[in-house]
Design a protein around this motif. Structure first.
Motif, PDB file in Angstrom:
ATOM      1  N   GLU A 138       0.512  -1.591  -0.233  1.00 55.19           N
ATOM      2  CA  GLU A 138       0.121   0.219  -0.079  1.00 55.19           C
ATOM      3  C   GLU A 138       0.909   1.152   0.436  1.00 55.19           C
ATOM      4  N   ARG A 139       1.921   1.088   1.006  1.00 59.45           N
ATOM      5  CA  ARG A 139       3.322   2.287   0.726  1.00 59.45           C
ATOM      6  C   ARG A 139       3.564   2.814  -1.057  1.00 59.45           C
ATOM      7  N   LEU A 140       3.509   1.183  -1.689  1.00 54.46           N
ATOM      8  CA  LEU A 140       3.915   1.481  -3.007  1.00 54.46           C
ATOM      9  C   LEU A 140       3.289   1.853  -3.723  1.00 54.46           C
ATOM     10  N   GLY A 141       1.960   1.796  -3.503  1.00 52.69           N
ATOM     11  CA  GLY A 141       0.858   2.439  -3.940  1.00 52.69           C
ATOM     12  C   GLY A 141      -0.205   1.461  -4.962  1.00 52.69           C
ATOM     13  N   PHE A 142       0.291  -0.104  -4.253  1.00 54.32           N
ATOM     14  CA  PHE A 142      -0.863  -0.946  -4.958  1.00 54.32           C
ATOM     15  C   PHE A 142      -1.949  -0.973  -4.672  1.00 54.32           C
TER      16      PHE A 142
END
Length: 168
Positions: A138-142
């Motif tokens: 989630e932090r990486l945009g998934f």
């Protein structure tokens, strides 16, 4: 970052296989423990490397963890559609956790997907209890894709893998 991300070498395979198997066992991710059939797949890095790209995080020649990057259309893909890459079997040795190893491995997969011709996104499957991994994704945009959640063992009702995607 005091480690490097690089392609796995044949000399890394046994160590990475053990790290991956132990991560799944110690984190309670295999429903059948030591007798789980998937354990053999987790240990067989040579098989993965023959069909996909296996990356490792290493420090002074010591493997800390690894991941399998399946390019678009690769034979190891579980859920990837055309033009999607897939991330599989992310694992970090217990003693190397909390140092950014898992995130660096996922970032390396994102970088590879971005340089893969025709690749428009990355997908992955994860277990419900892999909360640390979920935070990385989630932090990486998934983003979660509940419509793609699936059960790798349909004969067992209680195994559903959650899915995430990142549009490139």
């Amino acid at each position: 970052m005091d480690f490097v991300i690089r392609p796995a070498l044949p000399t890394d395979y046994a160590t990475l296989g053990d790290i991956t198997a132990q991560a799944y066992l110690q984190d309670g991710l295999l429903d059948f423990g030591e007798s789980d059939e998937y354990l053999g797949e987790l240990r067989d890095v040579a098989k993965r490397a023959a069909a996909a790209e296996v990356l490792v995080a290493a420090q002074n020649g010591r493997v800390l963890g690894g991941v399998t990057f399946v390019p678009s259309g690769g034979p190891m893909a579980d859920i990837a559609r055309p033009a999607e890459a897939e991330i599989r079997m992310l694992a970090v040795a217990r003693e190397a956790r909390g140092r950014g190893v898992g995130e660096a491995l996922v970032r390396a997969c994102i970088d590879r997907a971005r340089t893969t011709d025709g690749c428009t996104g990355i997908v992955l499957s994860t277990q419900r209890t892999m909360h640390t991994a979920h935070r990385i994704y989630e932090r990486l945009g998934f983003t979660r894709t509940p419509d793609r959640d699936w059960n790798p063992l349909p004969e067992l009702d209680d195994i559903t893998l959650l899915t995430y995607e990142l549009t490139l």
